[in-house]
Write an enzyme that holds these catalytic residues in place. Structure first.
Site, short mmCIF file in Angstrom:
data_model
loop_
_atom_site.label_atom_id
_atom_site.label_comp_id
_atom_site.label_asym_id
_atom_site.label_seq_id
_atom_site.Cartn_x
_atom_site.Cartn_y
_atom_site.Cartn_z
NE ARG A 201 30.36 57.50 8.10
CZ ARG A 201 30.33 56.71 9.24
NH1 ARG A 201 30.66 55.24 9.75
NH2 ARG A 201 30.18 57.22 10.48
CD GLU B 280 26.64 53.44 3.72
OE1 GLU B 280 25.74 53.83 4.07
OE2 GLU B 280 27.40 53.44 2.83
CG HIS C 111 27.23 51.49 7.35
ND1 HIS C 111 27.19 53.48 6.49
CD2 HIS C 111 27.64 51.63 8.33
CE1 HIS C 111 27.30 54.50 7.48
NE2 HIS C 111 27.85 53.34 8.90
#
Length: 316
Positions: free
Chosen positions: A232, A260, A279
């Site tokens: 993450r 993000e 991602h």
């Protein structure tokens, strides 16, 4: 009586789920949109919409007064944690272990090989019609450190083995021994970092791992080392990472970032030696069949009153 099952995939597209006529359950399709498919108070099994963000994930949870299971379709649960305090005791939280390991491990190897072998530069060279020959680093004979040795970390090691790495070092929250060898405790990181060429982050995002990769962590990495983040974004201190890559001392391959999505104009986009993917570790053709199999199995167990798989927490 509450009897609704909320799914982000239409029920008629999931083979093997219990038939409503046999169970008295009603399947409701909800993929995070503004309108709910039914009263959240009637939901007993909530499957969280996939990759729709924290706001969508937690929005109905406070009203789910009858819910007994919250099932994510991701390996991590950080996107639902802000809503867990609104749930009543006894609710089981399950993750998607078994769904994302292969795809995430594939991308991890792709990022490592692309970064070491210079593939981004080759792409830019092709666009400019430039023949960029030369010698580039290989993964062979490199030492690799995996930080976060759960099912995804183990899947990454499975795929590293054929590449003839000099050694693979494993790190998890606590030390243990596996069939492949020793797993070091995370407290040993400072002594392990100076001796490895590639550091892979595959740890969950928790209070303990948020900002784990800070200036001190990065300073312990050897000159020329590669940092790969498939965990993450907030596991890494972005400002500290930028200082290292802009100096040219380290390189990075990032499937996740903080913030993000990475906004236009952010310095990470054009930082030297940084490769970014948006991602997509679990977003492949393998996701949907595996997610459907997981849901069919979980719902079959739920209806039969059998123990569920992948229970990571029970609300107290």
């Amino acid at each position: 009586m509450a009897s609704d099952i909320w799914l982000p995939i239409p029920a008629d597209e999931i083979d093997g789920i219990p038939a409503p006529a046999d169970t008295g359950l009603d399947y409701r399709f909800w993929d995070g949109g503004p309108e709910y498919p039914a009263d959240p108070a009637d939901c007993v099994f909530y499957t969280v919409p996939y990759m729709k963000g924290v706001e969508a994930a937690v929005r109905p949870m406070a009203a789910m007064t009858s819910v007994r299971v919250v099932q994510t379709l991701s390996a991590g649960i950080d996107h639902v944690e802000p809503g867990l305090g609104s749930l009543h005791s006894g609710v089981r939280l399950c993750n998607a272990k078994g769904v994302h390991e292969a795809s995430t491990a594939e991308l991890t190897l792709a990022l490592i090989l692309a970064s070491l072998r210079g593939l981004p530069g080759f792409t830019r060279g092709q666009d400019a019609e430039e023949w960029r020959a030369g010698f580039y680093p290989a993964l062979a004979d490199k030492s690799v450190l995996i930080v976060g040795y759960g099912s995804i970390g183990a899947a990454i090691e499975d795929r590293l083995v054929p590449f003839e790495c000099a050694r693979i070092v494993r790190v998890a929250r606590s030390a243990r021994t596996t069939a492949r060898g020793q797993v070091h405790a995370i407290s040993e990181l400072s002594t392990l970092l100076p001796d490895v060429d590639v550091v892979i982050l595959s740890t969950p995002l928790t209070e303990a791992t948020k900002g784990l990769v800070n200036a001190s962590f990065l300073a312990r990495m050897k000159d020329g080392a590669l940092l790969v983040n498939v965990a993450r974004g907030p596991v890494v201190d972005t400002k500290a990472l930028l200082a290292e890559v802009e100096s040219g001392r380290l390189t990075a391959a990032l499937d996740v970032t903080d913030p993000e999505p990475l906004p236009p104009g952010h310095p990470l986009w054009h930082a030297p030696g940084v490769l970014i993917s948006p991602h997509v570790g679990g977003s492949t053709s393998a996701f949907m069949p595996r997610a459907k199999r997981l849901l069919a199995g979980q719902l079959t167990r739920f209806v039969a009153g059998e123990p569920l798989l992948n229970v990571v927490r029970t609300i107290e």
